[in-house]
Design an enzyme around this catalytic site. Structure first.
Site, PDB file in Angstrom:
ATOM      1  N   LYS A 191       0.833  -1.217   0.000  1.00  0.00           N
ATOM      2  CA  LYS A 191       0.000   0.000   0.000  1.00  0.00           C
ATOM      3  C   LYS A 191       0.863   1.262   0.000  1.00  0.00           C
ATOM      4  O   LYS A 191       0.618   2.187  -0.762  1.00  0.00           O
ATOM      5  CB  LYS A 191      -0.922   0.031   1.239  1.00  0.00           C
ATOM      6  CG  LYS A 191      -1.838  -1.160   1.361  1.00  0.00           C
ATOM      7  CD  LYS A 191      -2.689  -1.100   2.636  1.00  0.00           C
ATOM      8  CE  LYS A 191      -1.900  -1.048   3.917  1.00  0.00           C
ATOM      9  NZ  LYS A 191      -1.096  -2.243   4.210  1.00  0.00           N
ATOM     10  N   ARG A 233      -9.065   1.472   9.819  1.00  0.00           N
ATOM     11  CA  ARG A 233      -8.641   0.087  10.056  1.00  0.00           C
ATOM     12  C   ARG A 233      -9.615  -0.670  10.934  1.00  0.00           C
ATOM     13  O   ARG A 233      -9.414  -1.857  11.187  1.00  0.00           O
ATOM     14  CB  ARG A 233      -7.306   0.119  10.774  1.00  0.00           C
ATOM     15  CG  ARG A 233      -6.115  -0.249   9.915  1.00  0.00           C
ATOM     16  CD  ARG A 233      -4.925  -0.081  10.807  1.00  0.00           C
ATOM     17  NE  ARG A 233      -3.783  -0.804  10.438  1.00  0.00           N
ATOM     18  CZ  ARG A 233      -2.735  -0.268   9.811  1.00  0.00           C
ATOM     19  NH1 ARG A 233      -2.775   0.973   9.410  1.00  0.00           N
ATOM     20  NH2 ARG A 233      -1.674  -0.993   9.581  1.00  0.00           N
ATOM     21  N   ARG A 279      12.000  -5.822   4.193  1.00  0.00           N
ATOM     22  CA  ARG A 279      11.800  -4.372   4.001  1.00  0.00           C
ATOM     23  C   ARG A 279      12.826  -3.551   4.780  1.00  0.00           C
ATOM     24  O   ARG A 279      13.137  -3.860   5.924  1.00  0.00           O
ATOM     25  CB  ARG A 279      10.398  -3.974   4.471  1.00  0.00           C
ATOM     26  CG  ARG A 279      10.201  -2.461   4.459  1.00  0.00           C
ATOM     27  CD  ARG A 279       8.773  -2.045   4.526  1.00  0.00           C
ATOM     28  NE  ARG A 279       8.130  -2.439   5.773  1.00  0.00           N
ATOM     29  CZ  ARG A 279       6.850  -2.194   6.039  1.00  0.00           C
ATOM     30  NH1 ARG A 279       6.098  -1.602   5.141  1.00  0.00           N
ATOM     31  NH2 ARG A 279       6.324  -2.594   7.170  1.00  0.00           N
ATOM     32  N   ARG A 328      12.119  -1.785  10.351  1.00  0.00           N
ATOM     33  CA  ARG A 328      11.126  -1.346  11.331  1.00  0.00           C
ATOM     34  C   ARG A 328      11.031  -2.363  12.464  1.00  0.00           C
ATOM     35  O   ARG A 328      11.081  -3.566  12.207  1.00  0.00           O
ATOM     36  CB  ARG A 328       9.746  -1.225  10.652  1.00  0.00           C
ATOM     37  CG  ARG A 328       9.469   0.151  10.126  1.00  0.00           C
ATOM     38  CD  ARG A 328       8.232   0.253   9.287  1.00  0.00           C
ATOM     39  NE  ARG A 328       7.021  -0.379   9.782  1.00  0.00           N
ATOM     40  CZ  ARG A 328       5.832  -0.289   9.180  1.00  0.00           C
ATOM     41  NH1 ARG A 328       5.722   0.422   8.074  1.00  0.00           N
ATOM     42  NH2 ARG A 328       4.784  -0.906   9.660  1.00  0.00           N
ATOM     43  N   ARG A 383       0.457  -9.024  13.243  1.00  0.00           N
ATOM     44  CA  ARG A 383      -0.208  -7.917  12.527  1.00  0.00           C
ATOM     45  C   ARG A 383      -1.187  -8.460  11.493  1.00  0.00           C
ATOM     46  O   ARG A 383      -2.263  -7.888  11.277  1.00  0.00           O
ATOM     47  CB  ARG A 383       0.842  -7.029  11.842  1.00  0.00           C
ATOM     48  CG  ARG A 383       1.570  -6.119  12.821  1.00  0.00           C
ATOM     49  CD  ARG A 383       2.873  -5.595  12.251  1.00  0.00           C
ATOM     50  NE  ARG A 383       2.700  -4.787  11.068  1.00  0.00           N
ATOM     51  CZ  ARG A 383       3.674  -4.548  10.182  1.00  0.00           C
ATOM     52  NH1 ARG A 383       4.880  -5.049  10.363  1.00  0.00           N
ATOM     53  NH2 ARG A 383       3.440  -3.790   9.133  1.00  0.00           N
TER      54      ARG A 383
HETATM   55  P1  AP5 Z   1       4.952  -1.559   1.623  1.00  0.00           P
HETATM   56  O1  AP5 Z   1       4.550  -0.749   0.453  1.00  0.00           O
HETATM   57  O2  AP5 Z   1       5.742  -0.883   2.699  1.00  0.00           O
HETATM   58  O3  AP5 Z   1       3.675  -2.345   2.224  1.00  0.00           O
HETATM   59  P2  AP5 Z   1       2.448  -1.834   3.081  1.00  0.00           P
HETATM   60  O4  AP5 Z   1       1.219  -2.501   2.558  1.00  0.00           O
HETATM   61  O5  AP5 Z   1       2.436  -0.339   3.136  1.00  0.00           O
HETATM   62  O6  AP5 Z   1       2.816  -2.494   4.476  1.00  0.00           O
HETATM   63  P3  AP5 Z   1       2.938  -1.847   5.931  1.00  0.00           P
HETATM   64  O7  AP5 Z   1       3.571  -2.898   6.784  1.00  0.00           O
HETATM   65  O8  AP5 Z   1       3.621  -0.503   5.915  1.00  0.00           O
HETATM   66  O9  AP5 Z   1       1.483  -1.648   6.295  1.00  0.00           O
HETATM   67  P4  AP5 Z   1       0.847  -1.612   7.647  1.00  0.00           P
HETATM   68  O10 AP5 Z   1      -0.518  -1.326   7.207  1.00  0.00           O
HETATM   69  O11 AP5 Z   1       0.988  -2.768   8.542  1.00  0.00           O
HETATM   70  O12 AP5 Z   1       1.687  -0.488   8.437  1.00  0.00           O
HETATM   71  P5  AP5 Z   1       1.372   1.018   8.833  1.00  0.00           P
HETATM   72  O13 AP5 Z   1       2.616   1.758   8.656  1.00  0.00           O
HETATM   73  O14 AP5 Z   1       0.127   1.515   8.170  1.00  0.00           O
HETATM   74  O15 AP5 Z   1       5.786  -2.820   1.068  1.00  0.00           O
HETATM   75  C1  AP5 Z   1       6.292  -3.802   1.950  1.00  0.00           C
HETATM   76  C2  AP5 Z   1       7.614  -4.352   1.368  1.00  0.00           C
HETATM   77  O16 AP5 Z   1       7.337  -5.037   0.139  1.00  0.00           O
HETATM   78  C3  AP5 Z   1       8.659  -3.273   1.033  1.00  0.00           C
HETATM   79  O17 AP5 Z   1       9.932  -3.781   1.291  1.00  0.00           O
HETATM   80  C4  AP5 Z   1       8.466  -3.055  -0.486  1.00  0.00           C
HETATM   81  O18 AP5 Z   1       9.662  -2.624  -1.111  1.00  0.00           O
HETATM   82  C5  AP5 Z   1       8.066  -4.465  -0.942  1.00  0.00           C
HETATM   83  N1  AP5 Z   1       7.171  -4.442  -2.095  1.00  0.00           N
HETATM   84  C6  AP5 Z   1       6.119  -3.612  -2.318  1.00  0.00           C
HETATM   85  N2  AP5 Z   1       5.504  -3.920  -3.483  1.00  0.00           N
HETATM   86  C7  AP5 Z   1       6.193  -4.986  -3.998  1.00  0.00           C
HETATM   87  C8  AP5 Z   1       6.049  -5.781  -5.185  1.00  0.00           C
HETATM   88  N3  AP5 Z   1       5.067  -5.542  -6.081  1.00  0.00           N
HETATM   89  N4  AP5 Z   1       6.906  -6.812  -5.371  1.00  0.00           N
HETATM   90  C9  AP5 Z   1       7.897  -7.074  -4.484  1.00  0.00           C
HETATM   91  N5  AP5 Z   1       8.087  -6.358  -3.353  1.00  0.00           N
HETATM   92  C10 AP5 Z   1       7.243  -5.322  -3.107  1.00  0.00           C
HETATM   93  O19 AP5 Z   1       1.009   0.856  10.381  1.00  0.00           O
HETATM   94  C11 AP5 Z   1       1.978   0.531  11.340  1.00  0.00           C
HETATM   95  C12 AP5 Z   1       1.348   0.508  12.724  1.00  0.00           C
HETATM   96  O20 AP5 Z   1       0.826   1.829  13.059  1.00  0.00           O
HETATM   97  C13 AP5 Z   1       0.137  -0.433  12.894  1.00  0.00           C
HETATM   98  O21 AP5 Z   1       0.519  -1.766  13.160  1.00  0.00           O
HETATM   99  C14 AP5 Z   1      -0.575   0.229  14.080  1.00  0.00           C
HETATM  100  O22 AP5 Z   1       0.057  -0.065  15.300  1.00  0.00           O
HETATM  101  C15 AP5 Z   1      -0.391   1.716  13.801  1.00  0.00           C
HETATM  102  N6  AP5 Z   1      -1.502   2.280  12.992  1.00  0.00           N
HETATM  103  C16 AP5 Z   1      -1.400   2.886  11.779  1.00  0.00           C
HETATM  104  N7  AP5 Z   1      -2.620   3.233  11.325  1.00  0.00           N
HETATM  105  C17 AP5 Z   1      -3.502   2.837  12.280  1.00  0.00           C
HETATM  106  C18 AP5 Z   1      -4.927   2.908  12.374  1.00  0.00           C
HETATM  107  N8  AP5 Z   1      -5.688   3.447  11.400  1.00  0.00           N
HETATM  108  N9  AP5 Z   1      -5.515   2.400  13.479  1.00  0.00           N
HETATM  109  C19 AP5 Z   1      -4.795   1.853  14.484  1.00  0.00           C
HETATM  110  N10 AP5 Z   1      -3.439   1.747  14.447  1.00  0.00           N
HETATM  111  C20 AP5 Z   1      -2.806   2.245  13.344  1.00  0.00           C
END
Ligand code: AP5
Length: 220
Positions: A13, A88, A127, A160, A171
């Site tokens: 994402k 979420r 990552r 991270r 997660r």
């Molecule tokens: P990446 O693009 O970083 O994936 P992502 O879907 O963004 O994954 P995240 O882990 O960042 O999402 P998340 O939703 O758990 O974390 P968030 O930061 O929102 O890609 C991942 C990897 O794959 C990278 O290495 C990339 O290079 C690689 N890649 C991408 N596309 C590829 C492809 N096509 N082929 C090969 N490789 C590829 O949240 C973190 C924490 O914050 C949560 O756990 C929670 O504690 C808190 N939080 C955030 N928002 C909320 C909310 N709304 N409510 C409650 N808690 C929240």
């Protein structure tokens, strides 16, 4: 365009959000990124969120909703936005819906990135994230030109704390339990779109652009 990105951790994402925001000239709001900035700056918000994040738990709804809605009220969000990581939970989705309805600018769509859990686990284990500009890399799929240095801004790349495999698996459980029900919420409203998130980054971008191309002309 007012777009929500849905999908499990590791679906790509964040990677696609940058590309779509550039392509459609919308601002990008990533709640995970905002929390990480606050953790880094040791702000009260960061101190509140830190333990939840490191344990792979969701930050409580009250905290997230307040922060996200305040961000959406900033003037730069008026012309359109892409929300990565919010909502979420059902409570967050209802709060967003209410806020956008009050502002008379409803959501355009929710785009779900579909991926198998094991592919997501593999992506997250490799990552690396830039500590300065938040761009992500991958030790297997997307290496920077110079090891541990961001190609874009020269910042340091780190793993991270919540990308350890055990935390990633937790997660994913939290995602399936608390966030997956939002698919039905958006589907019921005729807003759900899906994109196959496996394949190269460029392939996924092409599919995502195609899935939302009809929204490109939408403005505030
Ligand atoms: P990446 O693009 O970083 O994936 P992502 O879907 O963004 O994954 P995240 O882990 O960042 O999402 P998340 O939703 O758990 O974390 P968030 O930061 O929102 O890609 C991942 C990897 O794959 C990278 O290495 C990339 O290079 C690689 N890649 C991408 N596309 C590829 C492809 N096509 N082929 C090969 N490789 C590829 O949240 C973190 C924490 O914050 C949560 O756990 C929670 O504690 C808190 N939080 C955030 N928002 C909320 C909310 N709304 N409510 C409650 N808690 C929240």
């Amino acid at each position: 365009m007012r777009l929500v990105l849905l999908g499990p951790p590791g679906a790509g994402k964040g990677t696609q959000a940058y590309r779509l925001a550039e392509r459609f000239e919308a601002i990008l709001i990533g709640t995970g990124d905002i929390f990480r900035e606050n953790v880094k700056g040791d702000t009260p918000l960061g101190r509140e969120a830190k333990a939840y994040m490191e344990n792979g738990e969701l930050v409580p709804d009250d905290v997230v909703v307040r922060m996200a809605l305040e961000r959406l009220e900033q003037p730069d969000a008026a012309a359109g936005f892409i929300l990565d990581g919010f909502p979420r939970t059902l409570r967050q989705a209802q709060a967003l819906e209410q806020e956008l309805s009050d502002q008379d600018r409803p959501l355009s769509a929710a785009l779900k990135f579909v991926i198998h859990d094991e592919v997501a686990v593999k992506r997250l284990a490799g990552r690396r994230t830039c500590t300065r500009c938040t761009r992500t890399y991958n030790v297997e799929f997307k290496r920077p030109s110079k090891e541990n240095v961001c190609d874009r801004c020269g910042g340091e790349l780190v793993q991270r704390p919540d990308d350890r495999e055990e935390t990633v698996r937790h997660r994913l459980e939290v995602y399936h339990r608390d966030t997956e029900p939002l698919e039905f919420f958006f589907w019921e409203r005729g807003l759900l779109r899906e994109v196959d998130a496996e394949g190269t980054e460029d392939e996924v971008t092409d599919r995502a652009v195609e899935a939302i191309a009809d929204l490109a002309e939408e403005r505030a």
